[in-house]
Motif scaffolding. Structure first.
Motif, PDB file in Angstrom:
ATOM      1  N   VAL A 374       7.997  -3.524 -13.971  1.00  0.00           N
ATOM      2  CA  VAL A 374       6.834  -3.548 -14.872  1.00  0.00           C
ATOM      3  C   VAL A 374       5.960  -4.759 -14.560  1.00  0.00           C
ATOM      4  CG1 VAL A 374       6.073  -3.752 -17.274  1.00  0.00           C
ATOM      5  CG2 VAL A 374       8.030  -2.293 -16.706  1.00  0.00           C
ATOM      6  N   TYR A 375       6.582  -5.929 -14.392  1.00  0.00           N
ATOM      7  CA  TYR A 375       5.827  -7.138 -14.063  1.00  0.00           C
ATOM      8  C   TYR A 375       4.994  -6.931 -12.791  1.00  0.00           C
ATOM      9  CZ  TYR A 375       9.054  -9.756 -17.174  1.00  0.00           C
ATOM     10  OH  TYR A 375       9.794 -10.225 -18.225  1.00  0.00           O
ATOM     11  N   ARG A 376       5.636  -6.424 -11.749  1.00  0.00           N
ATOM     12  CA  ARG A 376       4.954  -6.281 -10.463  1.00  0.00           C
ATOM     13  C   ARG A 376       3.803  -5.276 -10.562  1.00  0.00           C
ATOM     14  NH1 ARG A 376       7.308  -9.297  -6.834  1.00  0.00           N
ATOM     15  NH2 ARG A 376       9.551  -9.747  -6.911  1.00  0.00           N
ATOM     16  N   GLU A 377       4.021  -4.191 -11.314  1.00  0.00           N
ATOM     17  CA  GLU A 377       2.956  -3.214 -11.490  1.00  0.00           C
ATOM     18  C   GLU A 377       1.760  -3.833 -12.210  1.00  0.00           C
ATOM     19  OE1 GLU A 377       2.133   0.742 -14.191  1.00  0.00           O
ATOM     20  OE2 GLU A 377       4.108   0.553 -13.268  1.00  0.00           O
ATOM     21  N   GLN A 378       2.029  -4.592 -13.273  1.00  0.00           N
ATOM     22  CA  GLN A 378       0.939  -5.186 -14.038  1.00  0.00           C
ATOM     23  C   GLN A 378       0.237  -6.300 -13.261  1.00  0.00           C
ATOM     24  OE1 GLN A 378      -0.549  -4.381 -16.904  1.00  0.00           O
ATOM     25  NE2 GLN A 378       0.705  -2.517 -16.910  1.00  0.00           N
ATOM     26  N   CYS A 379       0.989  -7.067 -12.482  1.00  0.00           N
ATOM     27  CA  CYS A 379       0.360  -8.100 -11.642  1.00  0.00           C
ATOM     28  C   CYS A 379      -0.547  -7.457 -10.597  1.00  0.00           C
ATOM     29  CB  CYS A 379       1.429  -8.949 -10.956  1.00  0.00           C
ATOM     30  SG  CYS A 379       2.276 -10.107 -12.054  1.00  0.00           S
ATOM     31  N   SER A 380      -0.105  -6.347 -10.025  1.00  0.00           N
ATOM     32  CA  SER A 380      -0.905  -5.632  -9.033  1.00  0.00           C
ATOM     33  C   SER A 380      -2.184  -5.092  -9.661  1.00  0.00           C
ATOM     34  CB  SER A 380      -0.079  -4.496  -8.434  1.00  0.00           C
ATOM     35  OG  SER A 380      -0.842  -3.740  -7.526  1.00  0.00           O
ATOM     36  N   GLN A 381      -2.063  -4.529 -10.867  1.00  0.00           N
ATOM     37  CA  GLN A 381      -3.250  -4.003 -11.560  1.00  0.00           C
ATOM     38  C   GLN A 381      -4.223  -5.120 -11.908  1.00  0.00           C
ATOM     39  OE1 GLN A 381      -2.400  -1.447 -14.882  1.00  0.00           O
ATOM     40  NE2 GLN A 381      -0.988  -0.146 -13.710  1.00  0.00           N
ATOM     41  N   LYS A 382      -3.683  -6.274 -12.320  1.00  0.00           N
ATOM     42  CA  LYS A 382      -4.542  -7.411 -12.667  1.00  0.00           C
ATOM     43  C   LYS A 382      -5.336  -7.871 -11.443  1.00  0.00           C
ATOM     44  CE  LYS A 382      -4.294  -9.591 -16.125  1.00  0.00           C
ATOM     45  NZ  LYS A 382      -5.058  -9.589 -17.418  1.00  0.00           N
ATOM     46  N   ARG A 383      -4.644  -7.960 -10.297  1.00  0.00           N
ATOM     47  CA  ARG A 383      -5.351  -8.381  -9.069  1.00  0.00           C
ATOM     48  C   ARG A 383      -6.404  -7.353  -8.655  1.00  0.00           C
ATOM     49  NH1 ARG A 383      -0.019 -10.041  -7.680  1.00  0.00           N
ATOM     50  NH2 ARG A 383       0.334  -8.075  -6.576  1.00  0.00           N
ATOM     51  N   ARG A 384      -6.086  -6.073  -8.823  1.00  0.00           N
ATOM     52  CA  ARG A 384      -7.047  -5.019  -8.458  1.00  0.00           C
ATOM     53  C   ARG A 384      -8.289  -5.109  -9.327  1.00  0.00           C
ATOM     54  NH1 ARG A 384      -3.685  -1.293  -8.164  1.00  0.00           N
ATOM     55  NH2 ARG A 384      -3.869  -0.370 -10.247  1.00  0.00           N
ATOM     56  N   LYS A 385      -8.117  -5.334 -10.613  1.00  0.00           N
ATOM     57  CA  LYS A 385      -9.258  -5.443 -11.533  1.00  0.00           C
ATOM     58  C   LYS A 385     -10.122  -6.646 -11.189  1.00  0.00           C
ATOM     59  CE  LYS A 385      -7.017  -3.173 -15.465  1.00  0.00           C
ATOM     60  NZ  LYS A 385      -6.425  -3.384 -16.824  1.00  0.00           N
ATOM     61  N   GLU A 386      -9.452  -7.754 -10.800  1.00  0.00           N
ATOM     62  CA  GLU A 386     -10.203  -8.960 -10.433  1.00  0.00           C
ATOM     63  C   GLU A 386     -11.058  -8.714  -9.187  1.00  0.00           C
ATOM     64  OE1 GLU A 386      -7.171 -11.872  -9.972  1.00  0.00           O
ATOM     65  OE2 GLU A 386      -7.008 -12.295 -12.135  1.00  0.00           O
ATOM     66  N   ARG A 387     -10.508  -7.954  -8.234  1.00  0.00           N
ATOM     67  CA  ARG A 387     -11.278  -7.648  -7.012  1.00  0.00           C
ATOM     68  C   ARG A 387     -12.467  -6.752  -7.350  1.00  0.00           C
ATOM     69  NH1 ARG A 387      -6.025  -7.150  -4.649  1.00  0.00           N
ATOM     70  NH2 ARG A 387      -6.119  -4.883  -4.876  1.00  0.00           N
ATOM     71  N   GLU A 388     -12.269  -5.810  -8.264  1.00  0.00           N
ATOM     72  CA  GLU A 388     -13.358  -4.908  -8.646  1.00  0.00           C
ATOM     73  C   GLU A 388     -14.480  -5.670  -9.319  1.00  0.00           C
ATOM     74  OE1 GLU A 388     -11.464  -2.029 -11.089  1.00  0.00           O
ATOM     75  OE2 GLU A 388     -10.542  -0.919  -9.410  1.00  0.00           O
ATOM     76  N   ILE A 389     -14.102  -6.640 -10.159  1.00  0.00           N
ATOM     77  CA  ILE A 389     -15.104  -7.453 -10.860  1.00  0.00           C
ATOM     78  C   ILE A 389     -15.878  -8.321  -9.863  1.00  0.00           C
ATOM     79  CG2 ILE A 389     -15.433  -9.327 -12.517  1.00  0.00           C
ATOM     80  CD1 ILE A 389     -13.065  -8.156 -14.092  1.00  0.00           C
ATOM     81  N   ALA A 390     -15.112  -8.887  -8.895  1.00  0.00           N
ATOM     82  CA  ALA A 390     -15.745  -9.759  -7.879  1.00  0.00           C
ATOM     83  C   ALA A 390     -16.677  -8.949  -6.972  1.00  0.00           C
ATOM     84  CB  ALA A 390     -14.662 -10.433  -7.067  1.00  0.00           C
TER      85      ALA A 390
END
Length: 390
Positions: A374-390
């Motif tokens: 669960v941690y790894r999935e959520q960390c991956s999603q967080k990084r993906r969202k940050e890239r989309e925002i950037a």
């Protein structure tokens, strides 16, 4: 990974939240992760002791026995945790430390995962004279808490369905908490069991029912006593292991019902020796319908003890009727199952073997591995969202 676990409850308190947090920390560390804990101090002063940060608090026993509320801001301690830079924050309580967890997660831009340990609908008598109003408040509060997280851990499908009914929009992961088989095996000596039985005053060779848990209204232990009324005069004894605000009332009930010589109160058990209490049982019993998971069920099974429990959705996948125990619906049905079990000793080896098989599925390593995913999935999603925002 660096993982921060937050909880209002921590050792030396003994309850399901504390057990879950301690076992998760042990499991995650065995998998190579760095784990720190943020919790409440038993005084007004904040301090750090090893990997545990304690924030000053005051007693809130008027809300719930043993509860505490944060009084200190913990600025220095929180800055130190922020400097440590956890990769994920995992909250285990919805009150004082949840707000600290939320603050740190937002400041660091890391996922906030939350485990919903408590079905608060069953605790409304502690804070509301109206059950209807209390349940409405619980629904709104639970939805608010969830809205400030990235994902929710539900210990059972029962809790997942409850959260969905509340309108929670965050991802819900069903992950049962793990238990430590070594802790339960630590007191497995038959000689220790005989000494404990003698110390408690239990009759040698008498059929023994054991409940382990908090003696409080939400655990519904009075129903167990009503079941014992149906067994009055039978060679059956009930041992209640634990303390709580309902103990005196339960003792009075047993005396008035004429079953005081069949009901025994062990008081609080040392967690390191609790396996010995489970092994005194021919059947582990519970009348509670307030459990999110009920770690005591898994502990009893891992000790090879069949279950006789009040029917509840949290038992799905844990109690298999006729294989490792039974569900009952009334005190009379409770008594009938006890008598049937008493009359058929040939059932016991198969029931105990199945109990042990199911109990072994609740390992700490399996628990930690699923939480890690669960941690790894959520960390991956967080990084993906940050890239989309950037």
């Amino acid at each position: 990974m660096k993982i921060l676990l937050t909880t209002d409850w921590f050792a030396p308190a003994v309850n399901g939240v504390v057990t879950s947090v301690l076992n998760l920390r042990r499991g995650l560390e065995c998998r190579g992760h760095q784990v720190r804990i943020l919790t409440l101090s038993q005084t007004a002063y904040s301090y750090v002791q090893g990997p545990v940060t304690y924030i000053g608090s005051f007693s809130a026993r008027m809300v719930y026995p043993g509860a505490r509320m944060r009084v200190a801001l913990g600025g220095k301690e929180l800055r130190a945790l922020a400097k440590w830079k956890p990769d994920v924050i995992h909250s285990n309580c919805e009150f004082s430390t949840f707000f600290l967890a939320r603050h740190l997660a937002e400041k660091l831009g890391v996922p906030l995962i939350h485990t919903y340990h408590t079905v608060y609908e069953n605790y409304t008598h502690y804070f509301s004279p109206s059950q209807t109003w209390g349940r409405r408040a619980v629904k709104l509060f639970s939805r608010w808490v969830a809205s400030h997280t990235d994902g929710i851990i539900a210990p059972t499908q029962k809790v997942a369905r409850l959260l969905q009914g509340y309108g929670v929009q965050r991802p819900v992961y069903v992950v049962p908490s793990g238990i430590d088989p070594n802790l339960l095996a630590a007191s497995a000596s038959p000689q220790d069991g005989r000494r404990l039985r003698s110390r408690l005053g239990l009759s040698e060779g008498c059929f023994t029912l054991v409940f382990v848990g908090r003696l409080a209204k939400e655990k519904n232990c009075e129903e167990l006593l009503r079941g014992m009324e149906c067994l009055r005069g039978q060679p059956v004894e009930l041992l209640l292991v634990g303390e709580g605000p309902a103990r005196a009332e339960l003792e009075r009930y047993a005396a008035k019902a004429g079953i005081r010589d069949q009901v025994f109160f062990a008081g609080m058990a040392d967690p390191k020796a609790v396996g010995a209490y489970y092994r005194l049982a021919d059947l582990f019993v519970s009348a509670s319908t307030s459990e999110t998971q009920g770690l005591a069920y898994a502990e009893a099974l891992l000790c090879g003890r069949p279950l006789l429990c009040r029917s509840d959705p949290c038992l799905d996948g844990v109690l298999m009727d006729g294989q490792n125990g039974w569900r009952y619906h009334t005190p009379e049905e409770f008594a009938r199952y006890v008598l049937r079990f008493l009359e058929h000793p040939e059932w016991r080896p198969a029931l105990r073997q199945k109990a042990l098989e199911v109990g072994t599925s609740f390992s700490i390593n399996h628990f930690a591995a699923r939480i890690e995913a669960v941690y790894r999935e959520q960390c991956s999603q967080k990084r993906r969202k940050e890239r989309e925002i950037a």
